[in-house]
Write a protein that holds these residues in place. Structure first.
Motif, PDB file in Angstrom:
ATOM      1  N   GLU A   6       0.986  -1.232  -0.114  1.00 33.94           N
ATOM      2  CA  GLU A   6       0.100  -0.129  -0.083  1.00 33.94           C
ATOM      3  C   GLU A   6       0.887   1.410   0.115  1.00 33.94           C
ATOM      4  O   GLU A   6       0.718   2.253  -0.792  1.00 33.94           O
ATOM      5  N   LYS A   7       1.743   1.223   0.755  1.00 32.51           N
ATOM      6  CA  LYS A   7       2.815   2.397   0.956  1.00 32.51           C
ATOM      7  C   LYS A   7       3.732   2.760  -0.039  1.00 32.51           C
ATOM      8  O   LYS A   7       4.124   3.548  -0.530  1.00 32.51           O
ATOM      9  N   PHE A   8       4.166   1.331  -0.510  1.00 28.33           N
ATOM     10  CA  PHE A   8       5.191   1.260  -1.528  1.00 28.33           C
ATOM     11  C   PHE A   8       5.029   0.547  -2.823  1.00 28.33           C
ATOM     12  O   PHE A   8       5.366  -0.638  -2.917  1.00 28.33           O
ATOM     13  N   PRO A   9       4.165   1.149  -3.549  1.00 32.67           N
ATOM     14  CA  PRO A   9       3.816   0.497  -4.926  1.00 32.67           C
ATOM     15  C   PRO A   9       4.914  -0.257  -5.581  1.00 32.67           C
ATOM     16  O   PRO A   9       6.109   0.415  -5.543  1.00 32.67           O
ATOM     17  N   ASP A  10       4.668  -1.103  -6.513  1.00 33.96           N
ATOM     18  CA  ASP A  10       5.649  -1.933  -7.234  1.00 33.96           C
ATOM     19  C   ASP A  10       6.353  -1.125  -8.391  1.00 33.96           C
ATOM     20  O   ASP A  10       5.874  -1.398  -9.543  1.00 33.96           O
ATOM     21  N   ASP A  11       6.913  -0.131  -8.188  1.00 32.53           N
ATOM     22  CA  ASP A  11       7.579   0.863  -9.305  1.00 32.53           C
ATOM     23  C   ASP A  11       8.712   1.361  -8.807  1.00 32.53           C
ATOM     24  O   ASP A  11       9.019   1.093  -7.585  1.00 32.53           O
ATOM     25  N   GLY A  14       8.201   3.549  -5.712  1.00 30.40           N
ATOM     26  CA  GLY A  14       7.858   2.798  -4.558  1.00 30.40           C
ATOM     27  C   GLY A  14       9.042   2.213  -4.044  1.00 30.40           C
ATOM     28  O   GLY A  14       9.136   2.037  -2.768  1.00 30.40           O
ATOM     29  N   GLN A  15       9.904   1.643  -4.901  1.00 25.48           N
ATOM     30  CA  GLN A  15      11.204   1.177  -4.357  1.00 25.48           C
ATOM     31  C   GLN A  15      12.047   2.055  -3.782  1.00 25.48           C
ATOM     32  O   GLN A  15      12.615   1.587  -2.707  1.00 25.48           O
ATOM     33  N   VAL A  16      12.247   3.252  -4.072  1.00 27.09           N
ATOM     34  CA  VAL A  16      13.281   4.240  -3.532  1.00 27.09           C
ATOM     35  C   VAL A  16      12.391   4.526  -1.971  1.00 27.09           C
ATOM     36  O   VAL A  16      13.102   4.583  -1.087  1.00 27.09           O
ATOM     37  N   LEU A  17      11.122   4.589  -2.059  1.00 29.72           N
ATOM     38  CA  LEU A  17      10.222   4.861  -0.735  1.00 29.72           C
ATOM     39  C   LEU A  17      10.996   3.849   0.279  1.00 29.72           C
ATOM     40  O   LEU A  17      11.022   3.814   1.246  1.00 29.72           O
ATOM     41  N   LYS A  18      10.575   2.395  -0.259  1.00 30.42           N
ATOM     42  CA  LYS A  18      10.682   1.232   0.399  1.00 30.42           C
ATOM     43  C   LYS A  18      12.065   1.338   1.154  1.00 30.42           C
ATOM     44  O   LYS A  18      12.139   0.987   2.135  1.00 30.42           O
TER      45      LYS A  18
END
Length: 111
Positions: A6-11, A14-18
């Motif tokens: 939800e917080k870190f979509p698969d793009d 999102g990967q940078v945020l994760k």
């Protein structure tokens, strides 16, 4: 849907945020986010810089000494939110595309 999807979509964003989350960045506090706009040359960069500033972005234009490529840097203090980051990049594209520029990523300095 779990917390991560939800917080870190698969793009890419999102990967940078994760990665930032895993590095211990506090998502409850505003962060200084640097957005990059690639520009073809100094003249285009100056035109884009003017538009960015008129649109409220704290921005500057710099040339990389080694690659000689021009970049507009936009500094935004914000909460790290996937949709907000996507929206800012779309806005940067809208402003810079008429001059051959495009949003070229973003980053956060991590202690």
């Amino acid at each position: 849907m779990d917390f991560f999807s939800e917080k870190f979509p698969d793009d890419a964003d999102g990967q940078v945020l994760k990665n930032l989350y895993e590095d211990g960045v506090d998502f409850k506090q505003p962060q200084n986010v640097d957005f990059f706009v690639a520009v073809p040359d100094k003249e285009s960069g100056e035109a884009i810089l003017k538009l960015l500033r008129e649109d409220g972005f704290n921005s500057e234009l710099e040339q990389d000494e080694k690659s000689e490529e021009w970049t507009c840097y936009c500094f935004v203090r914000m909460l790290l939110n996937h949709q907000d980051i996507i929206d800012i990049q779309k806005r940067l594209d809208e402003l810079s595309e008429p001059f051959g520029g495009y949003s070229d990523g973003w980053g956060v300095m991590v202690d």
